[in-house]
Design an enzyme around this catalytic site. Structure first.
Site, mmCIF file in Angstrom:
data_model
loop_
_atom_site.group_PDB
_atom_site.id
_atom_site.type_symbol
_atom_site.label_atom_id
_atom_site.label_comp_id
_atom_site.label_asym_id
_atom_site.label_seq_id
_atom_site.Cartn_x
_atom_site.Cartn_y
_atom_site.Cartn_z
ATOM 1 N N LYS A 137 0.851 -1.187 0.000
ATOM 2 C CA LYS A 137 0.000 0.000 0.000
ATOM 3 C C LYS A 137 0.889 1.241 0.000
ATOM 4 C CE LYS A 137 -3.041 3.077 2.389
ATOM 5 N NZ LYS A 137 -2.182 4.189 1.925
ATOM 6 N N GLU A 194 8.889 2.008 11.321
ATOM 7 C CA GLU A 194 9.944 3.028 11.243
ATOM 8 C C GLU A 194 9.223 4.358 11.207
ATOM 9 O OE1 GLU A 194 11.966 5.858 10.161
ATOM 10 O OE2 GLU A 194 12.327 4.935 8.213
ATOM 11 N N CYS A 246 12.649 11.578 7.816
ATOM 12 C CA CYS A 246 12.617 11.271 9.248
ATOM 13 C C CYS A 246 14.003 11.311 9.858
ATOM 14 C CB CYS A 246 11.988 9.898 9.473
ATOM 15 S SG CYS A 246 12.816 8.561 8.596
ATOM 16 N N GLU A 286 8.376 16.951 15.525
ATOM 17 C CA GLU A 286 8.922 16.706 14.190
ATOM 18 C C GLU A 286 8.194 17.602 13.190
ATOM 19 O OE1 GLU A 286 10.208 12.922 11.462
ATOM 20 O OE2 GLU A 286 8.202 12.869 12.342
#
Length: 501
Positions: free
Chosen positions: A184, A259, A293, A392
């Site tokens: 996906k 992750e 990230c 973040e």
């Protein structure tokens, strides 16, 4: 600039789902927006829960039939190498698709993202040829043999920020160990995943072994994460979504690797090689438009170097070439979506209350009639409690803090709910070794921007994830371990039910 009319490459009118070897439609059609000009690039046919079930069942049937799981290792290797070759042959097209879809500069996509995808398949093709099995003979009259088998159906959910590099890692690993899978891609960035699936099928993978479903996380992703026939699930993306996926998968006891986010500290000591540290800091935060990230978004500079370093950093950032990501010299393109653009900008509202100083940027780029272009932004924070030091942001947005001693640097670095990466720049061996001991992150880079060694585990501490990706880590995740005990000698058995005789 590579234009569609010049290359013959194209974006599909509708991004369909690939189930059991056929491209099929779905339910609602969701628009995919070109971040460069805000036009509708294409639509995806959103896979419903029923479509997801069909994809999972196709994967299950192909796995049980052994069309891929039962192939010998050398056959598997040849096909994985063939996939890598096809990615190389179509590298310009894949880079064009990636840039068109997410706005990452094409020079970066061509030099890093697409070659990484090809390398992922080559790496796992080579890795599986080195797999070893254990045998134990210490127990008298027994030989115990340990082997691994494919686990079954793998659900692979890719991210939007570097889709071809990161999604290909999951596909290559799952296929290498003999699994079938359902992929996906993000609804934001489906284009390279779709093209990659076409190339994988062109390489000769049997129908049903790889399937692809498009759609939102709330519909398609939720159905895939909760499906009872999924044996393992791997996800790369945001921490909030990771929590939801882990919760849904946990109801079926489905193992997961996640992750997730990061807020990596980039620690610059006064004895660092100034020019290399400056280059590395700029790369770590501004590559891929800051949408990574592993970004070194919290830059910690030792006090005696701080003014000089920050001044040089701001001056270089001011000169970054912002523009059409399809132009070869562009260094910063648009952010991927309007929603993300607005989120990045929203952090400017926190600066005054937190006592932060805006050194550069902090607003949409001028001179663009359309597109999600945001200025490279640099903030100096008084301490690590500022919102921009904790959350973040995932954009071209760097924060600076200063420190006096190494112990203070380690404390600031570890004062985070994340723990994905850390960066340290120093010419002192003892300082480097202390960083290795004290920085709490899954990966630590000394005097280097990010280097991804696929033989070594990659993943994070704390809210940065669960599990690791690497050769050995993927072997453990995508295969089941089996111990078989063989009787090799005469071992008398107790006789039950003999009536006391």
């Amino acid at each position: 600039m590579l234009a569609q009319k010049e290359t013959g490459w194209s974006v599909p009118d509708v991004c369909l789902n690939f189930i059991n070897g056929k491209w099929v439609g779905g339910g609602a059609q969701l628009p995919v927006i070109n971040p460069t000009n805000e036009t509708v690039l294409t639509h995806i046919a959103e896979a419903s829960a029923q479509d997801v079930d069909a994809a999972v069942q196709a994967a299950r049937e192909s796995f049980e039939a052994g069309e891929w799981a039962g192939t010998d290792l050398e056959t598997r290797q040849r096909l994985l190498f063939r996939i890598a070759d096809l990615i190389d042959q179509h590298s310009d097209e894949l880079a064009w698709l990636e840039t068109t879809n997410i706005g990452a500069p094409i020079a970066q996509c061509r030099a890093r993202h697409v070659p990484r995808a090809a390398y992922n398949f080559r790496f796992f093709a080579e890795y599986i040829s080195q797999i070893r099995s254990d045998a134990y003979t210490q127990l008298e009259n027994y030989l115990s043999v340990v082997t691994r088998e494919p686990v079954g159906v793998a659900a692979l959910i890719g991210p939007w920020n570097a889709p071809i590099a990161l999604t290909s890692m999951k596909i290559a690993a799952a296929l290498a160990f003999g699994n079938s899978c359902v992929v996906k891609p993000s609804e934001v960035s489906p284009l390279t995943a779709i093209r990659m699936v076409e190339l994988i099928c062109e390489a000769g993978l049997p129908a049903g072994v790889i399937n692809l479903v498009n759609g939102s996380g709330a519909v398609t992703g939720a159905a895939l994460a909760a499906h009872p026939e999924v044996d393992v699930l791997s996800f790369t993306g945001g921490t909030a979504t990771g929590r939801a996926i882990m919760s849904a998968a946990g109801r079926n006891l489905t193992p997961v690797t996640l992750e997730l986010g990061g807020k990596s500290a980039n620690i610059i000591f006064a004895d660092a090689d100034f020019d290399r540290a400056l280059d590395g800091a700029l790369l770590s935060i501004f590559s891929n438009n800051g949408q990574q990230c592993l970004a070194g978004s919290r830059i910690l500079v030792q006090e005696e170097l701080a003014d000089r370093f920050i001044e040089a950093f701001v001056e270089r950032a001011r000169k970054l070439r912002i523009g059409d990501p399809l132009l070869e010299d562009t260094e910063i393109g648009p952010l991927a979506t309007k929603q993300h653009f607005e989120r990045v900008h929203s952090f400017i509202d926190t600066l005054e209350a937190d006592g932060c100083e805006l050194l550069l940027g902090g607003k949409p780029c001028e001179g663009f009639e359309s597109g999600y272009y945001y200025e490279p932004t640099i903030v100096r924070a008084p301490n690590n409690k500022a919102v921009v030091c904790q959350e973040e942001i995932f954009g071209p947005f760097a924060t600076f803090q200063t420190f006096r001693t190494a112990d203070e640097a380690w404390a600031i670095a570890n004062d985070s709910k994340f723990g994905l990466l850390g960066y340290v720049w120093t010419t002192d061996y003892a300082t480097a070794m202390a960083a290795h001991e004290h920085v709490k992150s899954g990966v630590l880079c000394i005097n280097s921007p990010i280097i991804r060694e696929l033989r070594a585990p990659f993943g994070g501490y704390k809210e940065s994830g669960v599990g690791r990706e690497s050769g050995a880590a993927c072997e453990a995740f995508y295969s089941e371990v089996k111990t078989t005990a063989f009787l090799t000698g005469d071992v008398p058995l107790r006789k039950l039910g003999m009536g006391g005789a």
